[in-house]
Scaffold this motif. Structure first.
Motif, PDB file in Angstrom:
ATOM      1  N   CYS A   1       0.810  -1.224   0.000  1.00 20.45           N
ATOM      2  CA  CYS A   1       0.000   0.000   0.000  1.00 20.45           C
ATOM      3  C   CYS A   1       0.840   1.270   0.000  1.00 20.45           C
ATOM      4  O   CYS A   1       0.362   2.340  -0.370  1.00 20.45           O
ATOM      5  N   GLY A   2       2.111   1.200   0.402  1.00 23.57           N
ATOM      6  CA  GLY A   2       2.968   2.374   0.374  1.00 23.57           C
ATOM      7  C   GLY A   2       2.610   3.397   1.445  1.00 23.57           C
ATOM      8  O   GLY A   2       1.643   3.241   2.206  1.00 23.57           O
ATOM      9  N   MET A   3       3.398   4.459   1.502  1.00 25.90           N
ATOM     10  CA  MET A   3       3.203   5.523   2.497  1.00 25.90           C
ATOM     11  C   MET A   3       3.462   6.877   1.874  1.00 25.90           C
ATOM     12  O   MET A   3       4.270   6.999   0.943  1.00 25.90           O
ATOM     13  N   GLY A   4       2.785   7.892   2.409  1.00 23.57           N
ATOM     14  CA  GLY A   4       2.999   9.259   1.976  1.00 23.57           C
ATOM     15  C   GLY A   4       4.096   9.933   2.777  1.00 23.57           C
ATOM     16  O   GLY A   4       4.588   9.389   3.768  1.00 23.57           O
ATOM     17  N   PRO A   5       4.498  11.153   2.383  1.00 27.00           N
ATOM     18  CA  PRO A   5       5.588  11.863   3.073  1.00 27.00           C
ATOM     19  C   PRO A   5       5.329  12.065   4.561  1.00 27.00           C
ATOM     20  O   PRO A   5       6.230  11.912   5.379  1.00 27.00           O
ATOM     21  N   GLU A   6       4.104  12.397   4.935  1.00 27.62           N
ATOM     22  CA  GLU A   6       3.812  12.641   6.347  1.00 27.62           C
ATOM     23  C   GLU A   6       3.966  11.365   7.170  1.00 27.62           C
ATOM     24  O   GLU A   6       4.507  11.378   8.275  1.00 27.62           O
ATOM     25  N   GLN A   7       3.521  10.237   6.608  1.00 26.11           N
ATOM     26  CA  GLN A   7       3.657   8.961   7.318  1.00 26.11           C
ATOM     27  C   GLN A   7       5.124   8.539   7.419  1.00 26.11           C
ATOM     28  O   GLN A   7       5.553   7.995   8.448  1.00 26.11           O
ATOM     29  N   LEU A   8       5.891   8.814   6.365  1.00 25.88           N
ATOM     30  CA  LEU A   8       7.311   8.459   6.401  1.00 25.88           C
ATOM     31  C   LEU A   8       8.052   9.232   7.481  1.00 25.88           C
ATOM     32  O   LEU A   8       8.949   8.704   8.137  1.00 25.88           O
ATOM     33  N   ASN A   9       7.688  10.508   7.664  1.00 28.89           N
ATOM     34  CA  ASN A   9       8.369  11.331   8.666  1.00 28.89           C
ATOM     35  C   ASN A   9       8.141  10.815  10.077  1.00 28.89           C
ATOM     36  O   ASN A   9       8.964  11.041  10.969  1.00 28.89           O
ATOM     37  N   ARG A  10       7.016  10.143  10.320  1.00 29.67           N
ATOM     38  CA  ARG A  10       6.694   9.656  11.659  1.00 29.67           C
ATOM     39  C   ARG A  10       6.946   8.163  11.832  1.00 29.67           C
ATOM     40  O   ARG A  10       6.722   7.619  12.907  1.00 29.67           O
ATOM     41  N   LEU A  11       7.421   7.503  10.791  1.00 35.64           N
ATOM     42  CA  LEU A  11       7.445   6.045  10.791  1.00 35.64           C
ATOM     43  C   LEU A  11       8.276   5.463  11.929  1.00 35.64           C
ATOM     44  O   LEU A  11       7.874   4.482  12.567  1.00 35.64           O
ATOM     45  N   PHE A  12       9.438   6.051  12.217  1.00 38.28           N
ATOM     46  CA  PHE A  12      10.342   5.478  13.217  1.00 38.28           C
ATOM     47  C   PHE A  12      10.144   6.074  14.606  1.00 38.28           C
ATOM     48  O   PHE A  12      10.945   5.821  15.502  1.00 38.28           O
ATOM     49  N   GLU A  13       9.081   6.852  14.796  1.00 37.88           N
ATOM     50  CA  GLU A  13       8.773   7.372  16.117  1.00 37.88           C
ATOM     51  C   GLU A  13       7.950   6.354  16.891  1.00 37.88           C
ATOM     52  O   GLU A  13       7.190   5.576  16.310  1.00 37.88           O
ATOM     53  N   GLU A  14       8.095   6.382  18.208  1.00 37.73           N
ATOM     54  CA  GLU A  14       7.359   5.427  19.035  1.00 37.73           C
ATOM     55  C   GLU A  14       5.862   5.693  18.999  1.00 37.73           C
ATOM     56  O   GLU A  14       5.417   6.843  18.956  1.00 37.73           O
ATOM     57  N   PHE A  15       5.091   4.602  19.025  1.00 38.56           N
ATOM     58  CA  PHE A  15       3.628   4.644  19.098  1.00 38.56           C
ATOM     59  C   PHE A  15       3.004   5.345  17.891  1.00 38.56           C
ATOM     60  O   PHE A  15       1.911   5.868  17.979  1.00 38.56           O
ATOM     61  N   GLU A  16       3.726   5.366  16.758  1.00 34.16           N
ATOM     62  CA  GLU A  16       3.180   5.930  15.533  1.00 34.16           C
ATOM     63  C   GLU A  16       2.779   4.778  14.624  1.00 34.16           C
ATOM     64  O   GLU A  16       3.610   4.105  14.037  1.00 34.16           O
ATOM     65  N   ALA A  17       1.479   4.531  14.534  1.00 33.37           N
ATOM     66  CA  ALA A  17       1.006   3.477  13.635  1.00 33.37           C
ATOM     67  C   ALA A  17       1.175   3.947  12.197  1.00 33.37           C
ATOM     68  O   ALA A  17       1.277   5.144  11.913  1.00 33.37           O
ATOM     69  N   HIS A  18       1.205   3.004  11.278  1.00 36.89           N
ATOM     70  CA  HIS A  18       1.422   3.307   9.863  1.00 36.89           C
ATOM     71  C   HIS A  18       0.423   4.332   9.379  1.00 36.89           C
ATOM     72  O   HIS A  18       0.767   5.385   8.869  1.00 36.89           O
ATOM     73  N   ASN A  19      -0.849   4.066   9.510  1.00 30.94           N
ATOM     74  CA  ASN A  19      -1.938   5.029   9.375  1.00 30.94           C
ATOM     75  C   ASN A  19      -3.175   4.328   9.925  1.00 30.94           C
ATOM     76  O   ASN A  19      -3.166   3.117  10.118  1.00 30.94           O
ATOM     77  N   PRO A  20      -4.259   5.054  10.195  1.00 32.39           N
ATOM     78  CA  PRO A  20      -5.413   4.414  10.837  1.00 32.39           C
ATOM     79  C   PRO A  20      -5.935   3.198  10.080  1.00 32.39           C
ATOM     80  O   PRO A  20      -6.298   2.188  10.682  1.00 32.39           O
ATOM     81  N   ARG A  21      -5.950   3.251   8.754  1.00 34.66           N
ATOM     82  CA  ARG A  21      -6.504   2.136   7.990  1.00 34.66           C
ATOM     83  C   ARG A  21      -5.615   0.903   8.103  1.00 34.66           C
ATOM     84  O   ARG A  21      -6.079  -0.183   8.437  1.00 34.66           O
ATOM     85  N   THR A  22      -4.318   1.087   7.881  1.00 34.86           N
ATOM     86  CA  THR A  22      -3.416  -0.056   7.945  1.00 34.86           C
ATOM     87  C   THR A  22      -3.216  -0.534   9.370  1.00 34.86           C
ATOM     88  O   THR A  22      -2.905  -1.697   9.604  1.00 34.86           O
ATOM     89  N   ALA A  23      -3.349   0.349  10.342  1.00 34.20           N
ATOM     90  CA  ALA A  23      -3.257  -0.080  11.738  1.00 34.20           C
ATOM     91  C   ALA A  23      -4.387  -1.040  12.067  1.00 34.20           C
ATOM     92  O   ALA A  23      -4.211  -2.026  12.772  1.00 34.20           O
TER      93      ALA A  23
END
Length: 482
Positions: A342-364
């Motif tokens: 499904c891939g990720m957008g720029p905003e999701q990539l910026n938060r990807l390696f932060e704690e408690f940051e799910a991929h996005n609500p749908r994929t979570a």
């Protein structure tokens, strides 16, 4: 109160207004020592005016003994520096006995202060809080050059105050951060215990239910319970690992292993899941020969496991590829995990390696998890001296790249000569003679020995890792002694 001069004494104290002078700080002594030497004055003081306490405090003092040495303070009625603070200007006193304002000060009679030169001393906020001064027992003709020297030394004292304040702030911030990390680690450990205990009972009860229920609907419900217990157990494992990483109890141990074999084993575990979804899972390695690498095999395989599991989980059609290649730029190795998910957008990539940051609500919702996994992967890779990066396009693909600096042992001619009868990538255990790639894990699981205990038992060098050529040399030495 008697006054004496001592060429060997200097004292300084880091203080705040109204605070006792209980700790010495030699960094300010250097300034008063320099001032005394350059001015050829027997006394030099760095003072702070404490109006609330009605006293003049000596932050640093050169040339004092007696009662002044003990108290390191005088009443304000004795202070010439108070006039410097109040006026905000340098004060030149050739002879205090005839000075219109200072001739009535008891300092002249009690302490013998006659010649005086003082310049403003400022705090790090820029406020005048005292003076840097030089004192003589006879009349002195101070000049503009003397004022310039003291002014510059006072500026250095202000800079030192600022550095002291910054250092104190850094130490305090570090202490608070360590306390916060310890508190969080303690909470996560306690929470993990509280979660695992009921999970164990639920899991056991569920397994018993699965053996006795025959109704199809009931069996489906039992399956739901089992899957969610497994997910909660995985979350508990993540919490424990985060706690370990926070309080630095997590260890990284270099061990010699065949990288392609270890990664290939991880890939093999996911073939069934990939086939069930109808996606292709492939693995390739372009490393020449059978090079050995010195990393923590368990941590590296866990990092690859997390990345590969997510790649399969979030890929519905297409393929997942795992590839190992040499990194010529870093003299290391690169592991790439690519998928057509499904891939990720720029905003999701910026938060990807932060704690408690799910991929996005749908994929979570699709894959579950708390968002801890990617944070753990990043921290594990960095602890091994590597880097992880990601690129992605929404709806198309995601590519993870793990770059590790090589601690590679290629098993050259010398090692081959020593071990002609053995495979180039296997190590032999002195306890049982078994050959394996991962000696450290074998010692722990089979013999219950730590590397330190193993070295001590067989009298091996304590500063040499149990891996590849270095270990072979040690083992050959042991063989000769046996």
């Amino acid at each position: 109160m008697n006054y004496r001069v001592s060429e060997n004494f200097s004292a300084s104290e880091p203080i705040e207004s109204g605070a006792p002078l209980s700790e010495r700080d030699a960094r300010f002594d250097k300034l008063t020592n320099i001032a005394s030497l350059m001015m050829k004055a027997p006394i030099s003081l760095l003072t702070i005016i404490d109006d609330a306490g009605d006293q003049q405090l000596f932050k640093s003092a050169t040339g004092l003994t007696g009662e002044l040495f003990q108290t390191r303070a005088t009443p304000l009625s004795y202070s010439f520096c108070k006039h410097v603070r109040d006026s905000g200007k340098p004060l030149l006193v050739r002879d205090s006995r005839i000075h219109p304002e200072l001739k009535y000060s008891p300092s002249g009679a009690d302490f013998g202060i006659i010649g005086y030169l003082g310049v403003p001393f400022r705090s790090e906020q820029g406020n005048i809080i005292g003076a840097l001064c030089c004192i003589d027992h006879c009349s002195r003709d101070w000049d503009q050059n003397d004022i310039e020297i003291l002014t510059r030394l006072a500026s250095i004292a202000t800079d030192q105050m600022h550095l002291n304040s910054a250092e104190a702030g850094r130490v305090k911030a570090k202490r608070l951060a360590e306390q916060a990390a310890a508190t969080r680690a303690s909470f996560l450990s306690h929470a993990n215990h509280e979660v695992r205990t009921p999970l164990s009972f639920i899991g056991g009860a569920t397994r018993l239910l699965s053996m006795i229920v025959t109704n199809e609907k009931a069996r489906n419900l039992v399956g739901v319970i089992e899957r969610n217990v497994s997910r909660l157990s995985a979350v508990a494992d993540d919490l424990v690992r985060i706690a370990d990483l926070d309080d630095a109890t997590a260890s990284i141990t270099a061990e010699s292993f065949n990288l392609a074999e270890v990664v290939g084993d991880v890939v093999d575990k996911h073939h069934d899941a990939a086939n069930a979804k109808g996606i292709e899972l492939s693995f390739t390695s372009s490393l020449e020969g059978n090079p050995l690498f010195l990393f923590d095999a368990e941590n590296l395989s866990q990092a690859v496991e997390r990345l590969l599991s997510n790649a399969v989980k979030f890929t519905s059609v297409g393929e997942v590829r795992v590839a190992i290649a040499p990194d010529q730029c870093r003299d290391g190795v690169v592991i790439r995990i690519s998928d057509t998910g499904c891939g990720m957008g720029p905003e999701q990539l910026n938060r990807l390696f932060e704690e408690f940051e799910a991929h996005n609500p749908r994929t979570a919702r699709q894959g579950g998890g708390t968002g801890l996994g990617m944070s753990i992967v990043r921290r594990e890779i960095e602890r091994m001296g590597g880097e992880i990066s990601v690129s992605s396009r929404p709806g198309e693909r995601t590519d993870f790249t793990i770059s590790l600096s090589s601690s590679r042992n290629t098993c050259g001619d010398e090692a081959v000569e020593d071990e002609q009868e053995e495979d180039s990538h296997l190590l032999t255990c002195l306890e049982c003679g078994e050959k394996m790639s991962l000696l450290r894990r074998h010692l722990s699981q089979v013999h219950g020995l730590t590397p330190e205990a193993y070295r001590a038992k067989w009298k091996l060098a304590g500063d040499c890792a149990l891996s590849s050529k270095a270990y072979r040399k040690m083992r050959q030495t042991v063989k000769k002694l046996m």
